[in-house]
Design a protein around this motif. Structure first.
Motif, PDB file in Angstrom:
ATOM      1  N   ILE A  51       0.843  -1.160  -0.007  1.00  0.00           N
ATOM      2  CA  ILE A  51       0.159  -0.035  -0.294  1.00  0.00           C
ATOM      3  C   ILE A  51       1.070   1.333   0.096  1.00  0.00           C
ATOM      4  O   ILE A  51       0.657   2.443  -0.852  1.00  0.00           O
ATOM      5  N   LEU A  52       1.812   1.274   0.700  1.00  0.00           N
ATOM      6  CA  LEU A  52       2.904   2.229   0.759  1.00  0.00           C
ATOM      7  C   LEU A  52       3.517   2.565  -0.593  1.00  0.00           C
ATOM      8  O   LEU A  52       3.370   3.947  -0.992  1.00  0.00           O
ATOM      9  N   ALA A  53       3.832   1.617  -1.194  1.00  0.00           N
ATOM     10  CA  ALA A  53       4.579   1.670  -2.365  1.00  0.00           C
ATOM     11  C   ALA A  53       3.544   2.155  -3.480  1.00  0.00           C
ATOM     12  O   ALA A  53       4.001   2.838  -4.490  1.00  0.00           O
ATOM     13  N   GLU A  54       2.357   1.752  -3.639  1.00  0.00           N
ATOM     14  CA  GLU A  54       1.301   2.273  -4.448  1.00  0.00           C
ATOM     15  C   GLU A  54       0.888   3.634  -4.161  1.00  0.00           C
ATOM     16  O   GLU A  54       0.268   4.328  -5.361  1.00  0.00           O
ATOM     17  N   ASN A  55       1.205   4.315  -2.937  1.00  0.00           N
ATOM     18  CA  ASN A  55       0.919   5.856  -2.898  1.00  0.00           C
ATOM     19  C   ASN A  55       2.102   6.521  -3.407  1.00  0.00           C
ATOM     20  O   ASN A  55       2.039   7.708  -3.414  1.00  0.00           O
ATOM     21  N   SER A  56       3.072   5.858  -4.056  1.00  0.00           N
ATOM     22  CA  SER A  56       4.285   6.518  -4.487  1.00  0.00           C
ATOM     23  C   SER A  56       4.170   6.454  -5.987  1.00  0.00           C
ATOM     24  O   SER A  56       3.540   5.605  -6.471  1.00  0.00           O
ATOM     25  N   ASP A  57       4.932   7.446  -6.603  1.00  0.00           N
ATOM     26  CA  ASP A  57       4.815   7.578  -8.075  1.00  0.00           C
ATOM     27  C   ASP A  57       6.287   6.949  -8.782  1.00  0.00           C
ATOM     28  O   ASP A  57       6.418   6.765  -9.940  1.00  0.00           O
ATOM     29  N   ALA A  58       7.001   6.480  -8.013  1.00  0.00           N
ATOM     30  CA  ALA A  58       8.291   5.705  -7.923  1.00  0.00           C
ATOM     31  C   ALA A  58       8.153   4.372  -8.504  1.00  0.00           C
ATOM     32  O   ALA A  58       7.266   3.489  -8.093  1.00  0.00           O
ATOM     33  N   ASP A  59       8.879   3.734  -9.631  1.00  0.00           N
ATOM     34  CA  ASP A  59       8.645   2.428  -9.949  1.00  0.00           C
ATOM     35  C   ASP A  59       8.903   1.291  -8.778  1.00  0.00           C
ATOM     36  O   ASP A  59       8.132   0.362  -8.394  1.00  0.00           O
ATOM     37  N   HIS A  60       9.995   1.549  -8.084  1.00  0.00           N
ATOM     38  CA  HIS A  60      10.463   0.663  -7.008  1.00  0.00           C
ATOM     39  C   HIS A  60      10.634   1.512  -5.902  1.00  0.00           C
ATOM     40  O   HIS A  60      12.024   1.751  -5.668  1.00  0.00           O
ATOM     41  N   PRO A  61       9.872   2.145  -5.289  1.00  0.00           N
ATOM     42  CA  PRO A  61      10.051   2.963  -4.233  1.00  0.00           C
ATOM     43  C   PRO A  61      10.632   2.605  -2.989  1.00  0.00           C
ATOM     44  O   PRO A  61      10.579   1.428  -2.650  1.00  0.00           O
ATOM     45  N   PHE A  62      11.861   3.375  -2.347  1.00  0.00           N
ATOM     46  CA  PHE A  62      12.632   3.108  -1.248  1.00  0.00           C
ATOM     47  C   PHE A  62      11.707   3.630   0.001  1.00  0.00           C
ATOM     48  O   PHE A  62      11.378   4.733   0.121  1.00  0.00           O
ATOM     49  N   ILE A  63      11.463   2.652   0.868  1.00  0.00           N
ATOM     50  CA  ILE A  63      10.331   2.970   1.902  1.00  0.00           C
ATOM     51  C   ILE A  63      11.249   2.974   3.390  1.00  0.00           C
ATOM     52  O   ILE A  63      11.983   2.154   3.373  1.00  0.00           O
TER      53      ILE A  63
END
Length: 514
Positions: free
Chosen positions: A244-256
Motif C-alpha cells: 500500500i505504501l508503495a502504491e501511494n508513490s510515483d516511483a517504480d520501485h520506491p524506497f521506503i
C-alpha cells in the motif's frame, strides 16, 4: 516506553518460559478444580460477544468453552503468565507518559479470544472502508475547493481554525487523493449487539503490532484449537502495508523507511516491529537529510534517496524549519521536499483535523455528501459543547454522560459521569464551562463484554475493536480482525493500555466451516 531490546526486568527464567510455549499447555493433575461450567454465571445485562452472538456458529464457541473447561484455573492463569514472559522477552513493553517511576510495563493479555462471524465482520469491514473513503475525500476537499464548508454541512471555522489544520497543505495534490494510508477505526457494540463507530484515528494510529503478536501467542498457547477453528489469517498485514505504501508513490520501485522518534517513544516496539516485518530501514531524524529538494538516508554504501516515509512522528515535530523550531525529531527541509512531491509521507500532514472528536459527528453527513450513500456503521450520538443548546444539556445531565476532550487520547481528559464522584463532576464542569469548544459528550453506552480470565476465575469485561484500514489509489485492504482492547478492571469502560487496559486476540470465523 517500548524498548528496542528486552526489558531489564526479564530474566533467564522468563526467556526460558517464553521459548517453551510451543504446544497446548499440559493438564496439571494436582490442580484443585477444573474450570467446568466456566461461563454459567455470566448472565449480565450486557451483550456477550462469545455467548449472545447467534451469527457465530455454536460449534465454534462450544469448542472454545470445551478447551477452556479442560484446564484448571491456575493452568489458565499460568498460560497468561507465559504470554507476559513472551512479551518481556520480545521487548513488548511500554511506559505511561508522566509516570514518575518510568517503569516499563507489559500490556495485559487475555487468552480467551474475542470471536466474530465472518458475515458480521464483512459488515464491519465495509463500514470502515466506506468511512475512510469519505474521510479521505473530506481531507482533499478542505485543502482544495472546500465544497463541504461552503455547503454549510461542516462549520467552516471549526475546520479552518482547528489546530491540526495545515495551511501548508492548501492545494497540495496527493496521488489518488489519499491522505490517510493507515487508519484505525474504533468499533463498539451496544446492548443488542449493534455496531457503532466510537472514534476515527488518522494521524499515526497504533496497536497493529499487538494485533499480530496476540495471534502468535494464541497459536503457541492453543495450537490445536486455532487449527480447528478456521480463523481467518492476519499475518499478511506487514506485506499489505508495504504494498500500500508503495502504491501511494510515483516511483517504480520506491524506497521506503519507517521514521520513529526513537527508542524512548511509547510505541517504539511497533515502529521496529513493522520495519522489520516489511524489511525496510527503521530511521530517526539523524539518519535522514534533504538535498536539492529530495530526501536521502545515510547508509553504509552512501546516500539512498527515500521515496516513502511511514512516519510515526507528529506533524509539529516533522520539520524544524517549518513547524516547531526546537524539534530534534524532525528533518530540516522535509516539508519542502514533500510539497515538491519528491517524497510521500504517510499519513499526510494535516490529517488530524478529520479525526478530531468535534469533527466526528459530521462523518455520516460526509458519507452522504461525497459518496451519496448511507453510513453502514452508525455514530454514537454526540453533543458538541461549543453549541449552547448542547452545552446546557450536558451541564444538566453530566452525571449520566461521558465527556471527552476533543483532542484527548489514551483515555485521558475524560469524565465517565455515572462512575464519577460529585467532586470530580464539579471540577469537570468548571473545565468545560471555561472552554466548551474543547469538549464533546456522549451517552454512557452499554459496551459489549467478553469472558475474560481474572485471578478469581472468568468474568465479563468490556471490550472494543480497532480494525486497521490500508488505503491506496487502487484499493482498500483490511485484514480480517483487528486489535481487541479489554478493560481489565471490573465495571470499567476504559480500554486504553495507559489506563490499565489489556488486549485479546480477535478471531474472525467463517461459521459455515467452523
Amino acid at each position: 516506553m517500548l524498548k528496542e531490546n528486552q526489558d531489564t526486568t526479564s530474566s533467564a527464567a522468563a526467556e526460558a518460559d517464553a521459548g517453551n510455549i510451543g504446544a497446548d499447555f499440559a493438564l496439571n493433575p494436582a490442580a484443585s478444580a477444573k474450570a467446568h461450567g466456566l461461563f454459567e454465571h455470566l448472565n449480565s445485562q450486557f451483550f456477550n460477544e462469545l455467548r449472545d452472538d447467534r451469527a457465530i456458529s455454536g460449534e465454534a464457541c462450544e469448542r472454545i468453552e470445551q478447551w477452556l473447561s479442560q484446564h484448571h484455573l491456575d493452568e489458565l492463569n499460568a498460560l497468561n503468565q507465559l504470554a507476559k514472559a513472551h512479551f518481556l522477552y520480545e521487548g513488548i513493553t511500554f511506559s505511561v507518559y508522566g509516570d514518575a517511576a518510568g517503569t516499563a510495563r507489559t500490556i495485559p493479555y487475555d487468552l480467551i479470544p474475542r470471536v466474530m462471524a465472518k458475515k458480521q465482520w464483512n459488515t464491519v469491514a465495509a463500514g470502515c472502508a466506506q468511512r475512510v473513503r469519505a474521510l479521505n475525500l473530506f481531507l482533499h476537499d478542505i485543502y482544495h475547493q472546500q465544497e463541504i464548508l461552503q455547503a454549510g454541512i461542516v462549520p467552516e471555522l471549526q475546520v479552518l481554525m482547528h489546530e491540526a489544520f495545515q495551511p501548508h497543505m492548501h492545494q497540495h495534490d496527493l496521488k489518488g487523493q489519499i491522505y490517510s494510508q493507515i487508519s484505525g477505526i474504533d468499533i463498539i457494540r451496544g446492548r443488542q449487539g449493534e455496531f457503532y463507530v466510537l472514534e476515527d484515528n488518522l494521524r499515526t494510529p497504533s496497536g497493529v503490532s499487538y494485533m499480530l503478536e496476540s495471534r502468535k501467542i494464541s497459536q503457541k498457547l492453543m495450537p490445536d484449537l486455532c487449527r480447528q477453528s478456521n480463523i481467518l489469517a492476519i499475518e499478511q498485514y506487514p506485506q499489505l502495508l508495504k504494498e500500500i505504501l508503495a502504491e501511494n508513490s510515483d516511483a517504480d520501485h520506491p524506497f521506503i523507511v519507517v521514521l520513529t522518534p526513537g527508542r524512548y517513544n511509547s510505541a517504539y516496539y511497533e515502529h521496529a516491529f513493522l520495519a522489520r516485518e516489511m524489511d525496510v530501514p527503521l530511521v530517526t531524524s539523524r539518519d535522514l537529510f534533504v538535498d536539492s529538494g529530495k530526501v536521502y538516508v545515510k547508509t553504509i554504501r552512501g546516500r539512498q534517496q527515500v521515496d516513502v516515509i511511514y512516519r510515526r512522528v507528529d506533524d509539529a515535530y516533522l520539520d524544524p524549519l517549518c513547524f516547531n523550531s526546537d524539534s530534534a525529531l524532525g528533518v530540516p527541509g522535509l516539508m519542502s521536499a514533500y510539497l515538491q512531491r519528491n517524497v510521500v509521507i504517510a499519513n499526510a500532514l494535516g490529517t488530524g483535523v478529520a479525526d478530531d472528536k468535534s469533527i466526528y459527528p459530521y462523518v455520516d453527513k460526509m458519507i452522504q455528501f461525497y459518496l451519496g450513500e448511507q453510513a453502514v456503521l452508525k455514530n454514537v450520538p454526540t453533543y458538541q459543547c461549543r453549541e449552547k443548546r448542547d452545552l446546557d444539556y450536558v451541564m444538566a445531565n453530566i452525571d449520566q454522560l461521558v465527556v471527552k476532550e476533543a483532542q484527548g487520547s489514551g483515555g485521558y481528559g475524560m469524565l465517565i459521569g455515572p462512575q464519577a464522584s460529585k467532586r470530580q463532576i464539579d471540577e469537570f464542569k468548571a473545565k468545560v464551562l471555561a472552554a466548551p469548544h474543547l469538549y464533546i459528550a456522549q451517552p454512557t453506552l452499554d459496551l459489549s463484554v467478553c469472558p475474560t480470565l481474572t485471578g478469581f476465575g472468568v468474568a465479563e469485561r468490556h471490550i472494543d475493536l480497532r480494525p486497521f484500514v490500508l488505503s491506496s489509489p487502487y484499493r482498500t485492504e483490511i485484514v480480517p480482525g483487528g486489535l481487541t482492547r479489554v478493560a481489565m478492571q471490573a465495571g470499567s469502560l476504559v480500554v486504553n493500555s495507559s489506563q490499565g487496559g489489556g488486549i485479546k486476540d480477535t478471531w474472525i470465523i467463517d461459521s459455515l466451516h467452523s
